[in-house]
Design an enzyme around this catalytic site. Sequence first.
Site, PDB file in Angstrom:
ATOM      1  N   ASP A 288       0.880  -1.176   0.000  1.00  0.00           N
ATOM      2  CA  ASP A 288       0.000   0.000   0.000  1.00  0.00           C
ATOM      3  C   ASP A 288       0.915   1.224   0.000  1.00  0.00           C
ATOM      4  OD1 ASP A 288      -2.222   1.861   0.571  1.00  0.00           O
ATOM      5  OD2 ASP A 288      -3.348   0.079   1.113  1.00  0.00           O
ATOM      6  N   HIS A 322       1.466   1.915  -3.334  1.00  0.00           N
ATOM      7  CA  HIS A 322       0.385   2.693  -3.949  1.00  0.00           C
ATOM      8  C   HIS A 322       0.810   4.140  -4.127  1.00  0.00           C
ATOM      9  CE1 HIS A 322      -3.133  -0.226  -2.842  1.00  0.00           C
ATOM     10  NE2 HIS A 322      -2.262  -0.739  -3.666  1.00  0.00           N
TER      11      HIS A 322
END
Length: 543
Positions: A288, A322
């Site tokens: 992430d 991300h």
Amino acid sequence: MNKILKTVILLIFTHGAFAQKLAEPTVSLPTFKKDTVSITAFGAISGGRHLNTESINQAIDQTHKKGGGVVLIPAGVWLSGPITLKSNINLHLAANALLQFTKDFSQYSLVQTSWEGIPQMRNQSPIWALNQQNIAITGKGVIDGNGDAWRMVKKAKMTETQWKKLISSGGVLNEKGDIWYPSQSSLKGASYKDPGLVEKGKNAQFYEEIKDYLRPNMILLEKCERILLEGVTFQNSAAWNIHPLMSADLTIRNINVRNPWYSQNGDGLDIESCKNVLVEQSTFDVGDDAICIKSGRNEAGRERGMPTENLWVRNCTVYHAHGGFVVGSEMSGGAKNLYVDNCTFIGTDIGLRFKTTRGRGGVVENVYINNIFMKDIPGEAILFDMYYEAKDPIVLSGEHREPPKVEFLPVTEATPQFKDFYINNVVCDGAAKALFIRGLPEMHIKNIQLTRLDMVAKEGIDIQEASNISLRDVKLQVEDASKQIAYILNSNDIKLHQLEVKNANIFHLQGERTSTVDVQGLTGAQPVIKADFGANKNVININ
């Protein structure tokens, strides 16, 4: 901050040595007694089969009572349950030391803490400290959270062979058969909205029934002061990897943070409501966001009222994530005085990522970013978005994204703000889009100054619902010749100066509220102006 002071800061920031002086960290380091005790003196046994929770915690407790010192984890494989770090302790991992946390969930007690910025019940973090001072985790060893035992996994993120192997290991699938859960308890937790939220109507039995879903962050340092994380590899966390919360004087250097790319909520470093922070010379390869700045979510974050402030990030490398350097989306307490310098993002979904949404509130301001180098970015090189959705930034197979519904809403304390960003010297060799800015109709993103950009991307510049956006000294190569140089929607006071373009010619204006677009020093393009949906061609001036 008045206009003269902003100009002075920008001039300082963009001129070499002065920038370094402006951004010199002021963070207090911890100090420790040299007394060292090994966990083996308290009965710890290597090999990965003996649970050493009691031995490690006893070593920490005894050393803490004697005024502190170094608790040594020697070379070897050391299995443990949750560890509580205490004041004046340096938990030191020798080279070739692997501290691995057990996948026996019964060893983790349910505790009330904070998750994604609001009060939540979670399983106790493998390493946890509350209200401690002068603490450290150092050395050359590895800390492994055994996160694969906890995490749900999306089928779209795995190969067919990996998916079959995962299913054969046990666990259960959701009704659609496209998400794997490690247990029925974990699957049951996923059926609720905010299952861990502390609220009336939920008793101890409720939380116990969904316990496996309430994954712990691996390192939680809450309300602590003078913290050092140095040299260690932190990997395979059940949820977030490292989470300093409401802490001050935090130094993180020369660490390596790793999570599988498919790991749900597998953030690298989430710095929440902290003050005086230095992150340097570290690498991240996670599932992430990599380095993420937060300050609480919605009303709970605004009530806490603790911004993350006075933060320096420098000389870091991010691989898969991300976002490379990220603010949000839980930024309701605000963030200010953030300095980022000399960072590299390689294959990161989005490079610089600033995200929020209605309901958050909070102000993010005074952000200074210098010398960013990117390669092979699947999404946007630089992104500001006030319509954040809790989804992966790159659309997975089978997913479909609808554009947000555009409507004016009243400005309240729940309306977020992004303003006063200064970004200088960004090089990006390959991205889906060079720059994306999307504010709200009722609250534009404001006062963004970008200088010395050298970008190769499939698409160019996209500015929506923004005011006073300045791009100066920009080289832009658009790989898809059918795309425009810039798309501008309901925005005003847009300056594009010294713009060198390759493979694109179109300036596309939309919206009746678009005004005052100034383009100067354009080279490499024969400009074509498109204006529709209420926009007027006369609002753009090209010289």
